[in-house]
Write an enzyme that holds these catalytic residues in place. Sequence first.
Site, PDB file in Angstrom:
ATOM      1  N   LYS A  36      52.464  42.479  42.209  1.00 38.45           N
ATOM      2  CA  LYS A  36      52.589  41.463  41.443  1.00 38.45           C
ATOM      3  C   LYS A  36      54.007  41.512  40.547  1.00 38.45           C
ATOM      4  CE  LYS A  36      49.301  39.389  39.069  1.00 38.45           C
ATOM      5  NZ  LYS A  36      48.225  40.580  39.859  1.00 38.45           N
ATOM      6  N   GLN A 194      53.585  40.079  30.026  1.00 34.46           N
ATOM      7  CA  GLN A 194      54.657  38.974  29.993  1.00 34.46           C
ATOM      8  C   GLN A 194      54.229  38.292  28.933  1.00 34.46           C
ATOM      9  OE1 GLN A 194      53.981  37.723  33.964  1.00 34.46           O
ATOM     10  NE2 GLN A 194      55.840  37.112  33.704  1.00 34.46           N
ATOM     11  N   HIS A 869      33.521  31.410  82.108  1.00 37.88           N
ATOM     12  CA  HIS A 869      32.894  32.782  82.478  1.00 37.88           C
ATOM     13  C   HIS A 869      31.561  32.954  81.898  1.00 37.88           C
ATOM     14  CE1 HIS A 869      32.255  36.968  83.499  1.00 37.88           C
ATOM     15  NE2 HIS A 869      31.766  37.131  82.335  1.00 37.88           N
TER      16      HIS A 869
END
Length: 915
Positions: A36, A194, A869
């Site tokens: 981050k 922050q 298949h």
Amino acid sequence: MKHPSVPGTQPQEPEPGLVLALERTGAERLADVGGKAANLGELLRAGLPVPAGFCLTTQAYRRATESAGLDAVHASLAGASPEDLPGLATLAAYARDLVLAADVPADVALAVREAYAALGPDVPVAVRSSATAEDLPFASFAGQQDTFLNVVGIEAVLAAVRQCWASLWTDRAVSYRAGHGISPAGVALAVVVQRMVDAAVAGVLFTANPVTGRRHEAVIDASPGLGEAVVSGAVNPDHFVVDSATRRILERLIGSKAVVIRPLPGGGTARVVQSDAGTRPCIDDAGLLALELLGRRAEVHFGAPQDLEWAIDDSGAAWLTQSRPITTLYPLPERQHAPGGTRVYLCFSLAQGLTRPLTPMGLAGFRLIASSVARAAHFEVPNPHDGPAPYAAAGQRLFFDLTPVLRNGVGRALVPRVFDVMEARSAPVLRSFFDDPRFSVTSRSPWRLLRHVVPVAARARVPESLLRALVRPEAALRRAERFGERFRAALAVPAGSTAVQRLDHVERILGRELFPVVPNILPLPALGFALLAAAGKLLGTSAGPGALQQVLRGLPHNVTTEMDLALWELAEAIRADAGAAAVFAGAGSDAEAVPELARRYQARELPAVVQSGLAGFLGHYGHRAVAEIDLGVPRWSEDPAHILGVLANYLRLEDPGQAPDRQFRKAAQDAEAQIQRLAAAAGQRGRLRTALVRAALKRTRMFAGLRELPKYHIVEALAAVRAQLQAIGTELAAAGRITDADDIFFLDLVEAREALAGRPLHTVVEGRREDYARELGRRHIPRVLLSDGTEPEALRSRAAGTGADAGVLGGTPASAGTVTAAARVILDPQGARLEPGEILVAPSTDPGWTPLFLTAGGLVMEMGGPNSHGAVVAREYGIPAVVGVPDATTLIPTGQRITVDGGDGSVVPEAGPAP
């Protein structure tokens, strides 16, 4: 003064590197700051708006936890898988307690105090976890660790830091890391602090559409208040889709936005309920376009589509608070030859029943094979090692550019019809492009196709083969057998060949010998199915629905069926020998028993019946494997564990009436009887019609089983190539150019030659192995992919009345019959256990899966068509089968009783809770 968070200690000077400003974080500091913070630092380097803050590095986490006893937890978690949820939860809780009880070192606390004070006095901040295994290109780990919003005051910040550290050990984070194979000892956690954005509106932005895959569409979700409401799913946000090229708003859905998360004075957040927010958008068009531009700048900087979190404050300024790669997007094709315009790519890997990635050498081999096909058809191929123009790789899977086919009238008429019977889910996707002006027809003449096909058909004498098959069918079979003998002889390498000569031999097989298998063998089974269709035309309505499919039961000359019955015959021989049978007792349920049986076989320690019988089986079929088209996959002769596990399962079948050989003989008898009934029905319209129907259906049974033979020969060649590459790898490892002999499969042919010339390639191999291991975990593979990333099937809604919501899963009928039994979801047949009578639910199958068919009560596949298949083999064994069922392995849990109707193509789960 004593630090209040660490009683009894004196603060010390902060150690350099404990705290970094966000401007100093970046990709090169991932180990110090976590994903981050590293991405936030990159956003700042790109000049994008990011709130100011700092990062408490992983060094601080390790300092705080180095004496907490986590080493014991690391050791206990080594090799853990997400399936062991109770054990993981217990260890995770123990680890969290250890971290929360650990003291915060005084110098760490002081570093946080000083960095926080630098942001301003008691400034509200977001405290966010930033793990080293987070926001990575291959795994986002979104929401695995904790975030704390509107944290105010240093004591609250320090408490939030401790909670972030502990969140590295939540149950979900530990399980997520175990699922991605990430060592717990190598993970640490940094913490981002922050400034809070006082958000008027916030949300998330994807720079590519995560649902459709379109790289030119930005998707924005927005809601008033903090973005946590959107990220946590607490609100129905406004939803917008913006075309990045035209800057137009393509979608505009107004959400209810009934819950708003607001910051509280003094710290913390509160949920506010509002009643009228859903009547108007919370962001205008100018704001959307501004966000789209920020997102595009972030994408350009990172070089990949991004998932961003954003907030717009009261002044109208936009901020980016997080960026991570969108890890769910399927990679774009690595090679796009044609300039301009959107291209359509078909996944050839899925068409071959292969969901797993191919090794680099496996991809290199197919590039050379595809080049040989193109050259044989007189297409220009400048460099055969690069593959022809239509070849592309994406996500380490094979793709081919079908754009020229869609733009050709003949191609449109033929190719979707082929997919109707081979891979039914791709056919409607291809037809959906018919009305798309980007892929309008530019050529309707068949001559362009014929000038490429006719020379190949003439060289292989296809017209002669078809005529011989009609007039002298037994001679046609003998000619196919002689071709196989000559082909095997061409695979031999002279004794004493040097490594360079062996590599030349490898390129000769891949570049020259392989392609002739198809035009020399495939016309016979193609004729068989064509004659089946012709018989249907002659019969008209007298045949009845599904009557012709019964003719395909118990087909002769099918090498895959012969292989499975040979393995059953070995199981019967083991059952008849008490000593041999005792060796397998419990092996079907004991995970350790089968590897031990394989070890004993390699050491020649098993009873003679097993030892000689298995050696004989592997002598005939040891070149086969699961995912056998990949040169990098070991063959059964190298590792017989899968076959021994299948034998153990066979020995658990106790009902003689369910014995596969009896079932097969009965199916063949029923088919012959059906031919007589259909011929008699045709006789009502004349004797000639009777003779024609009987002759057509007899030849259908003679030739249709040869459908498996071309691939069988190709796999023989790939096994021979693999053996030569292993010998070359052994020499390169001895010379120190690579570490292990098998490392050669993580090189391509050009690099192998360079290694023989002296180039060391350890670093190349290491990176390729890591990439391959990550791709092994990818579950979703698009069958059709556009060059702009669009997955067309994601745009198509399921037909009304089908799907999980209606209680019925719809697919393509593949093998008639109805069965109700417990489902067994198997994603990889290696070591898988299928109880007799259970319904096998698989993503797809190749011949390596078919030993499981012998004891299966029914078959459900996510891919395939009526002549793929798995469908062919299911019909031969009389197993009810439905193929092309979207998301079957996800929607049907193991143990759920389901009813499979192979006649109408439905799968119906029984009512009631799934186990």
